[in-house]
Write an enzyme that holds these catalytic residues in place. Structure first.
Site, short mmCIF file in Angstrom:
data_model
loop_
_atom_site.label_atom_id
_atom_site.label_comp_id
_atom_site.label_asym_id
_atom_site.label_seq_id
_atom_site.Cartn_x
_atom_site.Cartn_y
_atom_site.Cartn_z
N GLY A 94 13.01 -11.75 -21.04
CA GLY A 94 14.03 -11.63 -19.99
C GLY A 94 15.56 -11.22 -20.39
N ASN A 95 16.35 -11.12 -19.39
CA ASN A 95 17.69 -11.05 -19.87
C ASN A 95 18.29 -12.10 -18.81
OD1 ASN A 95 17.40 -8.83 -21.23
ND2 ASN A 95 19.17 -7.72 -20.15
N ARG A 96 19.51 -12.72 -19.43
CA ARG A 96 20.18 -13.70 -18.81
C ARG A 96 20.96 -12.91 -18.04
NH1 ARG A 96 23.12 -17.12 -22.98
NH2 ARG A 96 24.00 -18.20 -21.09
#
Ligand code: CTP
Length: 420
Positions: free
Chosen positions: A224-226
């Site tokens: 995932g991306n922050r």
């Protein structure tokens, strides 16, 4: 206090905040209890808070509660402490007045310049920013009398917030709910910092992606991306307060309160996000890609949890395939005449921000790019942001450090200039 909570002003957690004299007005509606949280929001930042309820507000919450939370005396009329001429002193000394809830009656009294209690008298004296947070039944909010009063107040530079949509006191739901106290406080501070909200996006449809997308490896793991989604939601908040119809397509976000009246579509993966954005692009006047999009996904998603140390070693070597570039796809739609929307992208950069930002803007073909500096983990999940706005025509504007709502105001100002 029996709860063991301190009710007095606390240390200031936000170093950039200058303590202010805040008046919290409370009118007589069931949402009066939410004013207690609003008072605490201000005192916890070090603001000095004076609560002025109406007589009817005290039917819902007692004066003792307001006095304990604010650390200041509470009066409703102008005939107490007459020697101090309270309404004049309080009105003149206030840096910000927030009324929550503002009932239909309070709005009518302020719109007609009545001064029949301490709250309306103080508002009439004040020259500081005034923010009214309405709460009432949908029918009362939509009544032509209320509409006219709200329009009058907005013309005079008083900010009347859009109410939230949702469950009202009874079984019905619709616009008329008091926004959450922390949202009211944040919007009120934004008004104090940047001026009253004007209805410059009335009739416009705004589509915003926010949060991070996630790609499943197996039922329990993902890439995932922050992103907290805060900047995207703040853009939605300001657009809604300027009168736009807002849709937010949200990946993984913090537990954020949706902007007033916004449609929120929840997605998980980049391809979900792409589908939902593409479906809505044709109707949008402005599209903002604030989401942190996962660029890659595992080639295949395992149906059962992968185990460590197995012979095929599926966990230590995950084959990735590239995800679609959603922003580029939206730009292609614009170029093909499938949408007239002004398209804004975001860029999170750790170094050489302007150089990388310019190259990214050219590569993506968006009308504008907001370049954030994210070196050292700054910005992610924080309440503040800064960076540069780059326009496709070559314009460049530095966005100074500010809350994400203040940054949203500056972005909307620039977008409105661009699409005028
Ligand atoms: N974006 C997108 N689809 C992707 C990747 C990014 O729509 N697959 C959008 C983001 O929402 C943002 C902009 O493109 O508005 C730039 O995102 P960023 O992650 O900074 O850029 P990338 O294109 O991923 O480039 P790089 O990671 O190489 O910096």
């Amino acid at each position: 206090m029996s709860e063991g909570v301190s009710t007095q002003p606390q240390a200031v957690p936000d170093g950039a905040h200058t303590p202010a004299n805040v008046i919290v007005g409370v009118a007589g509606g069931i949402a009066a209890y939410k004013a207690c949280h609003l008072i605490r929001n201000f005192t916890e930042r070090g603001d000095s808070v004076r609560v002025i309820p109406t007589e009817n507000a005290l039917r819902f919450v007692g004066a003792a509660t307001f006095e304990a939370l604010s650390g200041n005396p509470v009066d409703t009329g102008v005939f107490t402490r007459v020697d101090e001429v309270q309404h004049v002193r309080l009105g003149q000394e206030a840096d910000l007045i927030v009324v929550a809830p503002a009932t239909a009656d309070l709005i009518a009294r302020v719109a007609t310049g009545r001064a029949d209690d301490l709250l309306t008298s103080t508002i009439l004296v004040a020259t500081c920013p005034v923010v009214l947070a309405p709460a009432m039944h949908t029918e009362m909010w939509r009544n032509p009398a209320t509409r006219a009063n709200v329009a009058t107040l907005r013309e005079r530079g008083i900010t009347v917030l859009e109410p939230a949509h949702g469950r009202l006191t009874g079984k019905d739901s619709g616009p008329g709910r008091l926004p959450e106290p922390d949202v009211i406080a944040e919007l009120a501070r934004t008004v104090a910092a940047t001026g009253p909200f004007e209805r410059t996006l009335e009739g416009k449809r705004v589509l915003i992606s926010a949060g991070g997308t996630q790609e499943n490896i197996d039922p329990v793991r993902f890439i995932g991306n922050r992103s907290s989604g805060k900047q995207g939601f703040a853009l939605g908040d300001i657009a809604a307060q300027r009168g736009a119809a807002v849709t937010i397509v949200a990946g993984n976000t913090d537990e954020l309160e949706p902007p007033a009246g916004a449609e929120v579509v929840r997605v998980r993966s980049t391809r979900d996000l792409e589908r939902e954005m593409n479906e809505r692009a044709a109707d949008a006047d402005v599209i903002i890609m604030a989401a942190a999009v996962a660029d890659f996904r595992p080639e295949s998603e395992a149906g059962t949890k992968l185990k460590k140390g197995t012979s095929d070693d599926a966990l230590s070597t995950i084959h990735l395939v590239e995800n679609p570039d959603v922003l580029k796809g939206l730009v292609a739609k614009r170029d093909a005449g499938e949408t007239d929307a002004t398209i804004i992208g975001f860029a999170a950069e750790t170094d050489h921000e302007l150089e990388h930002g310019r190259a990214k803007l050219a590569r993506k073909g968006a009308d504008m790019l907001m370049v954030n500096s994210v070196s050292g983990g700054g910005v992610f999940g924080q309440d503040r942001n800064r960076g540069w706005l780059l326009a496709a025509g070559g314009g460049e504007e530095e966005i100074p450090d500010g809350t994400k709502h203040e940054v949203a105001v500056r972005i909307w100002d620039a977008v409105e200039r661009l699409s005028r």
